[in-house]
Design an enzyme around this catalytic site. Structure first.
Site, PDB file in Angstrom:
ATOM      1  N   GLY A  73     -21.474   3.616   0.540  1.00  0.00           N
ATOM      2  CA  GLY A  73     -21.299   4.927   1.166  1.00  0.00           C
ATOM      3  C   GLY A  73     -21.901   6.034   0.328  1.00  0.00           C
TER       4      GLY A  73
ATOM      5  N   GLY B 282     -16.811   1.258  -1.085  1.00  0.00           N
ATOM      6  CA  GLY B 282     -17.375   2.594  -0.902  1.00  0.00           C
ATOM      7  C   GLY B 282     -18.702   2.799  -1.597  1.00  0.00           C
TER       8      GLY B 282
ATOM      9  N   HIS C 237      -0.681 -11.959   1.144  1.00  0.00           N
ATOM     10  CA  HIS C 237      -1.632 -11.069   0.470  1.00  0.00           C
ATOM     11  C   HIS C 237      -2.300 -11.743  -0.722  1.00  0.00           C
ATOM     12  CE1 HIS C 237      -2.219  -6.453  -0.197  1.00  0.00           C
ATOM     13  NE2 HIS C 237      -3.331  -7.115  -0.391  1.00  0.00           N
TER      14      HIS C 237
ATOM     15  N   TYR D 142       0.837  -1.203   0.000  1.00  0.00           N
ATOM     16  CA  TYR D 142       0.000   0.000   0.000  1.00  0.00           C
ATOM     17  C   TYR D 142       0.873   1.255   0.000  1.00  0.00           C
ATOM     18  CZ  TYR D 142      -3.763  -3.166   1.523  1.00  0.00           C
ATOM     19  OH  TYR D 142      -4.672  -4.189   1.626  1.00  0.00           O
TER      20      TYR D 142
END
Length: 343
Positions: free
Chosen positions: A218, A215, A131, A62
């Site tokens: 959202g 998201g 990961h 990241y």
């Protein structure tokens, strides 16, 4: 209303206990929107801790290592023994123009762990995930090295992310897997058929990432333009006709949320939170208000009938577009463990 007490849950059978609601740190370094400043990122992590969130998720990939460095600086201002730190290895850094390289050799496992410990500036990692699974390396070899890292005290618990049932079983036979991180939300529910029952059979905790549909629930992408540099631009569910169809689902969720006196995001997150005592989702945000709203979703008391009604509003056969991981796998991941999408 009084302060919400965030419950504690056990992940796996090895002793890891985390806050029922975790915090995904990825967005702080700009993968979905613009990155926040270091000071703001640290303040958000500290605020989350002050509200009872103790489970923080990052990865060496990241922000090209920047995320781990940011999390490390925040941890310096918090009591380390009360934090459950999760990070990951396995996606090799690079410009990705030739594809995303996944590595799982024992040497890479060890060097990645040592590098993460140094970047975060901690003596141990609570939960260390692979990961993505490297299909060119037997999982037994990768797990063998992870087991050594546990024995040396560099990591406490082992996790996998986006792994197949066969890999999970084989890995668990080498050393107990404590948690499996998978995408799980109202519009991404593939893991319910095989993976969730398997985790419960083996005693593995489940950590849903993107519990708000990256998201979508959202509402931001519905009401505003997706930033040009956002990962969502490459997500089929946020593109063209698919997006227009999915907006209809969002509108229905908004209407149902109104009935429950909450937002669509809170209702979607509450649904994930109610999927079991072994489930700890890790929504991320760059805004304190959204963080407060996520925590408030714990207040929602949903009956079995409520949960069914929520599912009815988001029928799986009406969600338009493949999830992002499937799109990536179809052209660029090398040695990833999840099969490419069926065409």
């Amino acid at each position: 209303m009084g302060e919400i007490q965030i419950p504690r849950v056990k992940l796996g059978n090895q002793g890891l206990e985390v806050s029922k609601l975790g915090f995904g740190c990825m967005g702080l370094t700009g993968e979905y929107n613009h990155p926040v400043s270091e000071d703001v990122g640290i303040s958000i992590i500290k605020y989350a801790f002050s509200k009872g969130i103790t489970f923080f998720d990052t990865s060496d990939v990241y922000g090209a290592n920047a995320n781990e460095i940011l999390v490390g600086k925040a941890l310096k201002e918090l009591p380390r023994e009360k934090i459950q730190l999760a990070t990951k290895f396995g996606v090799a850094p690079g410009d990705y123009t030739a594809g995303i390289i996944v590595k799982g050799t024992p040497e890479y496992v060890r060097s990645s762990c040592v590098a993460s410990l140094k970047r975060i500036d901690v003596e141990y990692i609570d939960l260390y995930y692979q990961h993505r699974v490297d299909r060119s390396v037997p999982i037994e070899e990768t797990m063998g090295e992870l087991k050594k890292l546990v024995e040396e005290g560099k990591i406490k618990y082992i996790g996998l992310s986006e792994a197949s049932p066969d890999t999970i079983r084989r890995a668990h036979a080498v050393h107990p897997i404590t948690a499996l991180q998978m995408e799980w939300s109202l519009w991404t529910r593939e893991i319910e058929e095989e993976i969730v029952p398997l985790c419960r059979e083996l005693g593995i905790g489940i950590v849903p990432y993107s519990p708000l549909g990256r998201g979508f629930f959202g509402g931001k992408a519905v009401s505003e333009n997706v930033p040009a540099n956002s990962l969502l631009r490459s997500n089929p569910r946020f593109q063209g006709e698919n997006f227009e169809k999915n907006k209809i689902i969002y509108t229905k969720m908004e209407m149902l949320a109104e009935k429950h006196g909450c937002t669509a995001a809170q209702l979607a997150l509450a649904w994930v939170l109610r999927q079991g005592d072994d489930v700890a989702p890790i929504p991320g945000t760059t805004k304190i208000k959204n963080l407060d709203d996520n925590i408030s979703s714990l207040r929602l008391k949903l009956t079995k009938e409520d949960l069914e009604e929520i599912c009815d509003v988001v029928p799986q056969n009406e969600v338009a577009g493949a999830r992002a991981i499937e799109t990536l796998l179809s052209f660029s991941w090398r040695f990833a463990d999840t099969p490419p999408p069926r065409v």
